[in-house]
Write an enzyme that holds these catalytic residues in place. Structure first.
Site, PDB file in Angstrom:
ATOM      1  N   ASP A  92     -35.746   2.118  19.357  1.00  0.00           N
ATOM      2  CA  ASP A  92     -34.738   3.115  19.020  1.00  0.00           C
ATOM      3  C   ASP A  92     -34.418   3.901  20.291  1.00  0.00           C
ATOM      4  O   ASP A  92     -35.086   3.732  21.310  1.00  0.00           O
ATOM      5  CB  ASP A  92     -35.214   4.002  17.865  1.00  0.00           C
ATOM      6  CG  ASP A  92     -36.423   4.827  18.240  1.00  0.00           C
ATOM      7  OD1 ASP A  92     -36.814   4.822  19.430  1.00  0.00           O
ATOM      8  OD2 ASP A  92     -36.978   5.490  17.359  1.00  0.00           O
ATOM      9  N   ASP A 265     -36.470  -0.492   8.809  1.00  0.00           N
ATOM     10  CA  ASP A 265     -37.743  -0.133   9.443  1.00  0.00           C
ATOM     11  C   ASP A 265     -38.244   1.125   8.750  1.00  0.00           C
ATOM     12  O   ASP A 265     -37.442   1.906   8.221  1.00  0.00           O
ATOM     13  CB  ASP A 265     -37.567   0.190  10.935  1.00  0.00           C
ATOM     14  CG  ASP A 265     -37.030   1.599  11.141  1.00  0.00           C
ATOM     15  OD1 ASP A 265     -35.818   1.804  10.960  1.00  0.00           O
ATOM     16  OD2 ASP A 265     -37.828   2.518  11.424  1.00  0.00           O
ATOM     17  N   CYS A 303     -51.165 -11.275  -4.022  1.00  0.00           N
ATOM     18  CA  CYS A 303     -50.902 -11.112  -2.585  1.00  0.00           C
ATOM     19  C   CYS A 303     -51.848 -11.985  -1.762  1.00  0.00           C
ATOM     20  O   CYS A 303     -53.026 -12.121  -2.089  1.00  0.00           O
ATOM     21  CB  CYS A 303     -51.075  -9.639  -2.217  1.00  0.00           C
ATOM     22  SG  CYS A 303     -50.837  -9.289  -0.469  1.00  0.00           S
ATOM     23  N   CYS A 305     -52.538 -11.500   1.518  1.00  0.00           N
ATOM     24  CA  CYS A 305     -52.978 -10.848   2.764  1.00  0.00           C
ATOM     25  C   CYS A 305     -54.508 -10.859   2.847  1.00  0.00           C
ATOM     26  O   CYS A 305     -55.206 -11.088   1.854  1.00  0.00           O
ATOM     27  CB  CYS A 305     -52.429  -9.431   2.864  1.00  0.00           C
ATOM     28  SG  CYS A 305     -53.405  -8.200   2.006  1.00  0.00           S
ATOM     29  N   CYS A 308     -56.385  -8.609   0.353  1.00  0.00           N
ATOM     30  CA  CYS A 308     -56.417  -9.062  -1.044  1.00  0.00           C
ATOM     31  C   CYS A 308     -57.205 -10.356  -1.206  1.00  0.00           C
ATOM     32  O   CYS A 308     -57.773 -10.603  -2.265  1.00  0.00           O
ATOM     33  CB  CYS A 308     -54.994  -9.246  -1.564  1.00  0.00           C
ATOM     34  SG  CYS A 308     -54.099  -7.686  -1.648  1.00  0.00           S
ATOM     35  N   HIS A 334     -52.226  -4.769   3.988  1.00  0.00           N
ATOM     36  CA  HIS A 334     -51.683  -5.093   2.668  1.00  0.00           C
ATOM     37  C   HIS A 334     -50.267  -4.518   2.507  1.00  0.00           C
ATOM     38  O   HIS A 334     -49.349  -5.221   2.059  1.00  0.00           O
ATOM     39  CB  HIS A 334     -52.583  -4.579   1.537  1.00  0.00           C
ATOM     40  CG  HIS A 334     -51.880  -4.638   0.229  1.00  0.00           C
ATOM     41  ND1 HIS A 334     -51.669  -5.826  -0.438  1.00  0.00           N
ATOM     42  CD2 HIS A 334     -51.231  -3.681  -0.486  1.00  0.00           C
ATOM     43  CE1 HIS A 334     -50.947  -5.588  -1.516  1.00  0.00           C
ATOM     44  NE2 HIS A 334     -50.663  -4.310  -1.574  1.00  0.00           N
TER      45      HIS A 334
HETATM   46 ZN    ZN Z   1     -52.475  -7.749  -0.035  1.00  0.00          ZN
END
Ligand code: ZN
Length: 372
Positions: A92, A265, A303, A305, A308, A334
């Protein structure tokens, strides 16, 4: 370079799936960009970040200018090298931070002077300087220097900020001379639709490779963001990426995508993560809560990730309760994955022609019931 190819369109809304080519790779839109303020997405390594499926990140010119300074970053070969992130980066311009964080000493048509919130030293920023800093940082996409008016502000105040933003856009374009870097212009205008329209017309005339909608998420009610995005949608060119600055809530993302926005963002996923909060569907869960003490299920069964897949709610609760750094990292990972998954699901839905059924929070109470 900076080729924007639309691959699929929603038949009922302005939503589209596209690819945007940059010197550090091609990214898919709709795309959520995690925020790496100081050249770090807080608490997460670059390889962990890649595992969340992030394709582009944002770094802050204002903060990097104060510390470590662009000369250090340039010396090592630019921000990609410095932070070991080899995918696209957007910086930015610092405009938003100057007006929200710095103790302003003076603002005039030339630029802004302010006291550094870090050490009190006097700093001047002009459009030319903001562009020079961003050329030194070496991101793939950089932003024009703008004046972001606060909320609330009068019509006259916002008009004056718009005039200055347009003048500064002209100077930003003049100052920019790096071909492997795209410069995006920023539309201002606060909550005044006539000023938004005027700003959109002026910024569009510059024929830049991308356009951002700025001056949102500055304290206005959420419905104002929807109103602005809806109003601007038919006024902006279709063949370039459009970026809504500072937004990362799924409802606002879905409504904006329906109005032709491609990039987002927000600090929210990592900020919430650092405060012990997990994004689950369209809810926020505070993992500090005693109800998770002996809940041995994964955080979110759907999920993929690391948090998880490998850990339980009870374990993360234990980490958060004890201020263990790993707890903050796992929740940040996550939450970042959550928004990538949401963006990806919108893409799939647009390609399959069911976006307006699946992601239409303006028609239904919740978008959590959908399959993403
Ligand atoms: Zn997750």
């Amino acid at each position: 370079m900076f080729d924007f190819q639309i691959q699929a369109r929603c038949p009922n809304t302005a939503a589209r799936v596209a690819t945007f080519s940059t010197p550090h790779g091609v990214l898919q839109t709709p795309q959520f960009m995690p925020v790496g303020t100081l050249g770090t997405v807080k608490g997460v390594t670059s390889s962990q970040l890649e595992e969340t499926k992030a394709e582009m990140i944002l770094a802050n010119t204002f903060h990097l200018h104060l510390q470590p300074g662009e000369a250090i970053v340039k010396e090592v070969g630019g921000l990609h090298e410095f932070m070991s992130w080899h995918k696209p980066i957007l910086t930015d311009s610092g405009g938003y931070q100057v007006f929200s964080l710095g103790k302003l000493n003076k603002i005039d048509d030339e630029g802004v002077s302010f006291q550094s919130p870090r050490d009190g030293r006097h700093i001047e920023l002009t459009p030319e300087k903001a562009i020079q800093i961003q050329m030194d940082l070496g991101a793939d996409v950089i932003m024009a220097f703008d004046q972001c008016p606060p909320y609330p502000a009068t019509h006259a105040e916002v008009q004056s900020a718009c005039n200055r933003t347009h003048d500064w856009l002209h100077r930003s374009v003049e100052a920019h001379c790096k071909e492997d870097q795209a410069l995006f212009g920023i539309i201002q205008g606060g909550c005044f639709l006539d000023l938004r329209e005027q700003s959109a017309q002026l910024v569009t005339k510059f024929d830049l490779p991308g356009i951002a909608i700025g001056g949102v998420s500055v304290g206005e009610p959420t419905k104002e963001i929807h109103r602005i995005v809806r109003h601007l949608s038919p006024l902006l060119p279709l063949n370039i990426p459009k970026y809504l600055m500072g937004i990362g809530t799924i409802r606002e993302m879905a409504i904006s995508v329906a109005n032709g926005v491609d990039l987002f963002d927000c600090v929210l996923p990592t900020r919430l993560g650092r405060h012990g909060t997990a994004l689950i569907r369209d809810e926020r869960w505070n993992l500090r809560n005693a109800r998770f003490k002996n809940d041995f299920q994964p955080l979110d069964k759907t999920c993929t990730c690391e948090a998880c897949q490998n850990y339980s709610r009870a374990y993360i609760h234990h980490l958060i309760r004890n201020d263990e750094l790993l707890g903050l990292t796992l929740l940040s990972l996550h939450n970042l994955s959550h928004l990538q998954r949401f963006s990806h699901a919108m893409s799939v839905s647009i390609r399959d022609g069911c976006f307006s059924e699946d992601f239409a929070p303006w028609q239904k109470d919740s978008i959590a019931r959908h399959t993403w």
